[in-house]
Write a protein that holds these residues in place. Structure first.
Motif, short mmCIF file in Angstrom:
data_model
loop_
_atom_site.label_atom_id
_atom_site.label_comp_id
_atom_site.label_asym_id
_atom_site.label_seq_id
_atom_site.Cartn_x
_atom_site.Cartn_y
_atom_site.Cartn_z
N MET A 24 0.82 -1.21 0.00
CA MET A 24 0.00 0.00 0.00
C MET A 24 0.86 1.27 0.00
SD MET A 24 -1.53 0.30 3.89
CE MET A 24 -2.29 1.91 3.64
N ALA A 25 2.16 1.12 0.17
CA ALA A 25 3.05 2.28 0.09
C ALA A 25 3.02 2.91 -1.30
CB ALA A 25 4.47 1.88 0.46
N THR A 26 2.72 2.12 -2.32
CA THR A 26 2.70 2.64 -3.69
C THR A 26 1.44 2.27 -4.46
OG1 THR A 26 3.91 0.69 -4.46
CG2 THR A 26 5.22 2.64 -3.86
N GLN A 27 0.60 1.40 -3.90
CA GLN A 27 -0.56 0.91 -4.63
C GLN A 27 -1.85 1.20 -3.85
OE1 GLN A 27 -0.07 -3.27 -5.60
NE2 GLN A 27 2.14 -3.01 -5.88
N ASN A 28 -2.94 1.36 -4.60
CA ASN A 28 -4.24 1.53 -3.97
C ASN A 28 -4.61 0.28 -3.19
OD1 ASN A 28 -5.00 4.15 -5.17
ND2 ASN A 28 -5.01 3.00 -7.09
N PHE A 32 -9.73 1.62 -7.36
CA PHE A 32 -9.12 2.92 -7.66
C PHE A 32 -8.00 2.81 -8.68
CE2 PHE A 32 -11.62 4.46 -4.23
CZ PHE A 32 -11.70 5.83 -4.42
N ASN A 33 -7.64 1.60 -9.06
CA ASN A 33 -6.63 1.45 -10.11
C ASN A 33 -7.13 1.98 -11.44
OD1 ASN A 33 -4.96 0.23 -8.25
ND2 ASN A 33 -5.47 -1.85 -8.88
N TRP A 55 -6.45 7.42 3.02
CA TRP A 55 -7.71 7.67 3.73
C TRP A 55 -8.48 8.80 3.04
CZ3 TRP A 55 -9.98 11.81 6.27
CH2 TRP A 55 -11.07 11.50 7.09
N VAL A 56 -7.80 9.89 2.75
CA VAL A 56 -8.47 11.02 2.09
C VAL A 56 -8.94 10.63 0.70
CG1 VAL A 56 -8.17 13.35 1.20
CG2 VAL A 56 -7.22 12.74 3.42
N ALA A 57 -8.11 9.89 -0.03
CA ALA A 57 -8.47 9.50 -1.40
C ALA A 57 -9.65 8.54 -1.44
CB ALA A 57 -7.27 8.87 -2.09
N GLY A 58 -9.87 7.81 -0.36
CA GLY A 58 -10.91 6.79 -0.37
C GLY A 58 -10.42 5.47 -0.90
N SER A 59 -9.10 5.37 -1.14
CA SER A 59 -8.55 4.16 -1.74
C SER A 59 -7.94 3.20 -0.73
CB SER A 59 -7.45 4.54 -2.75
OG SER A 59 -6.38 5.20 -2.09
N GLY A 60 -7.96 3.59 0.57
CA GLY A 60 -7.29 2.79 1.58
C GLY A 60 -8.24 2.06 2.50
N ALA A 61 -7.68 1.56 3.60
CA ALA A 61 -8.49 0.91 4.63
C ALA A 61 -9.12 1.98 5.52
CB ALA A 61 -7.63 -0.02 5.47
N ASP A 62 -10.32 1.72 5.98
CA ASP A 62 -11.01 2.67 6.85
C ASP A 62 -11.03 4.05 6.21
OD1 ASP A 62 -12.45 3.38 9.09
OD2 ASP A 62 -10.70 3.84 10.30
N ALA A 63 -11.21 4.08 4.92
CA ALA A 63 -11.07 5.34 4.20
C ALA A 63 -12.34 6.18 4.28
CB ALA A 63 -10.75 5.06 2.74
N ALA A 64 -12.13 7.49 4.27
CA ALA A 64 -13.27 8.39 4.08
C ALA A 64 -13.82 8.14 2.69
CB ALA A 64 -12.82 9.84 4.22
N ASN A 69 -18.56 18.27 -8.79
CA ASN A 69 -19.35 17.44 -9.71
C ASN A 69 -18.44 16.58 -10.60
OD1 ASN A 69 -21.79 18.41 -8.74
ND2 ASN A 69 -21.83 20.12 -10.19
N ARG A 70 -17.32 17.15 -11.03
CA ARG A 70 -16.39 16.40 -11.86
C ARG A 70 -15.83 15.21 -11.09
NH1 ARG A 70 -10.96 19.29 -14.01
NH2 ARG A 70 -10.66 19.43 -11.75
N ALA A 71 -15.48 15.43 -9.82
CA ALA A 71 -14.93 14.35 -9.01
C ALA A 71 -15.97 13.26 -8.77
CB ALA A 71 -14.43 14.91 -7.68
N LEU A 72 -17.18 13.63 -8.50
CA LEU A 72 -18.23 12.64 -8.27
C LEU A 72 -18.52 11.84 -9.54
CD1 LEU A 72 -20.67 14.71 -6.04
CD2 LEU A 72 -19.12 12.89 -5.32
N ASP A 73 -18.49 12.49 -10.68
CA ASP A 73 -18.68 11.77 -11.96
C ASP A 73 -17.57 10.76 -12.17
OD1 ASP A 73 -20.97 13.21 -12.46
OD2 ASP A 73 -20.03 14.64 -13.83
N ALA A 74 -16.34 11.17 -11.87
CA ALA A 74 -15.21 10.26 -12.02
C ALA A 74 -15.34 9.06 -11.08
CB ALA A 74 -13.90 11.00 -11.75
N PHE A 75 -15.81 9.31 -9.89
CA PHE A 75 -15.98 8.24 -8.92
C PHE A 75 -17.04 7.24 -9.40
CE2 PHE A 75 -18.00 6.71 -4.87
CZ PHE A 75 -16.96 5.87 -4.50
N GLN A 76 -18.07 7.75 -10.03
CA GLN A 76 -19.11 6.85 -10.55
C GLN A 76 -18.57 5.93 -11.64
OE1 GLN A 76 -22.19 6.30 -9.44
NE2 GLN A 76 -21.78 7.76 -7.80
N GLN A 77 -17.58 6.42 -12.39
CA GLN A 77 -16.99 5.59 -13.45
C GLN A 77 -16.35 4.32 -12.90
OE1 GLN A 77 -14.41 7.66 -16.23
NE2 GLN A 77 -15.54 9.58 -15.94
N ILE A 78 -15.71 4.41 -11.74
CA ILE A 78 -15.02 3.21 -11.21
C ILE A 78 -15.97 2.35 -10.39
CG2 ILE A 78 -12.82 4.42 -11.18
CD1 ILE A 78 -13.06 4.54 -8.10
N ARG A 79 -17.20 2.79 -10.20
CA ARG A 79 -18.18 1.97 -9.46
C ARG A 79 -19.02 1.13 -10.39
NH1 ARG A 79 -21.62 5.19 -5.18
NH2 ARG A 79 -21.94 3.04 -4.48
#
Length: 474
Positions: free
Chosen positions: A293-297, A302-303, A385-394, A463-473
């Motif tokens: 996790m030092a270098t990977q999601n 999130f990849n 955590w901030v990115a949402g890509s980790g454990a116990d992430a926001a 809105n742009r960030a939320l749209d991008a997040f929907q793409q990976i879901r």
């Protein structure tokens, strides 16, 4: 003459509560305290290198007072330790453990290689001096590691209390010979900002104790209520000292247990502060169990996140010129002092990731280069955590509004105006959205230059960030 024991300082630059050093002192052998500059380890930024240099100089002086001599070396540790064990006829090498992937693999190599090489019969021992709880001792019901902080910390609190800190050695027996492999303590690479940072900090074990005492006297009482307010002296500012092991979590835990019965400290305050020590424990727990996790999601989804390549925006963020005052104040604090308040760290990280859509790894690298307390575990865990890509992430859709965050957590504007003096004459109602003043053709009366317009509009960026997040879901 009896055999010798080599004690290898790493991220434990203190005498007290140092079990490996105490073991060496009580061994009856001559003790060779060393520090190795490892070229294969992740290179430190200038601020952290400055801190390490200052701390090592203080440690060298402290060791002299008890008869020890700290020696410095450069090279792969397994090779340096082999040469030293041969020269001093050492039959034992001891150190305190680290938990990131590189350190774990390096230490395993040493434990596998040295006992069976050279003169042989070298015993390698490691100790816990950095954590309240070893990462492999805290397990969930399935016998695996925890991925969420709250049940992890609950499990920690349900078990045995942490061990008490051990006393410092009172005397070391030095070896009479001097090996030819030593180097001088390298000078700090930090030049232009060294005086500014030195005004803010006192590296070393004594500085750590003084900082902790100051926090107990001035900050602990208001910690629960004001720890999110960067203009209030409500946080411990112990992170650089913990990073370099100038104070241990056991020492902090023990002292807090002693003072918590004082009537001015509420249970809520004590619990919240100890939970922050717990988050540090959790970060090391994660990096030990998932070193990649030092270098990977940590979250594979999130990849496929559509990060943007925007070097100009990255540079504006780094310089504190985004046009959002609280974000810029945090980034300028970092450049000036080597530190940033934790609430502001979250806000600046969120802005880079979600407003600018820049990969969290670019932010993690910049923080690593600039932070005095850049830690292999905490830095990675915080950014993921901030990115949402980790454990116990926001969750990714939690996007900080930098205007509202400023109004809420810097309500008098003292923190923001300290680091952005060109906004010091602005009324508080306009401080976190100065572009509105410009649009109303009002005179800003800037003191120092012109403050930039926002590099991206908040609503659009959200809105742009939320749209991008929907793409990976999908």
């Amino acid at each position: 003459m009896s055999k010798s024991v080599i004690y290898w300082f790493r991220q434990d630059l203190r005498l007290a509560d140092n079990p490996a050093l105490l073991h060496a002192a009580h061994s009856g052998k001559t003790v060779i305290p060393i520090f190795i500059f490892d070229p294969d380890d992740r290179s430190l930024g200038m601020a952290a290198s400055w801190w390490r240099q200052q701390s090592l100089a203080k440690l060298e002086a402290a060791l002299k007072k008890i008869g020890g001599k700290l020696s410095f070396y450069e090279g792969r540790p397994v090779e340096v330790l082999q040469k030293l064990s041969d020269f001093y006829e050492a039959d034992e090498i001891v150190w305190n453990r680290q938990y990131d992937g590189y350190s774990v693999s390096r230490d395993k190599e040493i434990k596998q290689t040295l006992p069976n090489s050279g003169t042989g019969n070298i015993e390698c021992k490691s100790f816990n001096a950095s954590l309240l709880f070893e990462p492999w001792l805290i397990q969930n019901k399935s016998g695996s590691y925890f991925k969420v902080f709250t049940p992890y910390w609950r499990q920690c609190m349900a078990g045995n209390a942490p061990e008490a800190p051990c006393p410092p050695p009172t005397e070391l027996r030095s070896h009479p010979d001097v090996d030819p492999f030593q180097i001088p303590l390298p000078a700090s690479p930090l030049t232009a900002d060294a005086d500014l940072i030195a005004e803010e900090w006192t590296p070393g074990e004594a500085g750590a104790y003084q900082q902790f005492e100051n926090f107990i006297e001035e900050g602990l009482e208001i910690y629960a209520e004001f720890r999110d307010f960067p203009d209030r002296p409500a946080t411990s500012r112990l992170s650089p000292y913990l990073r370099w092991g100038e104070i241990s979590p056991r020492q902090i835990w023990s002292k807090i247990q002693f003072v918590k019965s004082h009537e001015k400290f509420s249970e809520q305050t004590i619990s919240k502060f100890l939970a922050e020590i717990g988050w540090r424990e959790f970060s090391h727990h994660l990096i030990y169990h998932v070193p990649e996790m030092a270098t990977q999601n940590l979250q594979p989804s999130f990849n496929d996140f559509p990060w943007l390549e925007n070097e100009e925006a990255l540079l504006q963020w780094q310089a504190g010129n985004t046009g959002y005052p609280l974000v810029d104040a945090g980034m300028r604090e970092l450049r000036r002092t080597g530190y940033m308040h934790n609430r502001v760290r979250m806000i600046t990280a969120s802005f880079l990731i979600k407003h600018l859509m820049i990969d969290w790894r670019a932010g993690e690298k910049y923080f690593w280069d600039r932070l005095l307390d850049a830690c292999p575990a905490n830095n990675i865990t915080g950014w993921q955590w901030v990115a949402g890509s980790g454990a116990d992430a926001a969750p990714f859709f939690r996007i900080f509004n930098p205007i509202i965050q400023g109004e809420k957590f810097d309500p008098q504007g003292a923190y923001t105006k300290r680091f952005i003096p060109e906004l010091s004459h602005l009324e508080q109602k306009h401080l976190f959205s100065p572009w509105k003043v410009k649009s109303d053709n009002m005179d800003l009366d800037f003191q120092e230059g012109q403050y930039p317009d926002p590099i991206v509009e908040h609503g659009y960026a959200r809105n742009r960030a939320l749209d991008a997040f929907q793409q990976i879901r999908r």
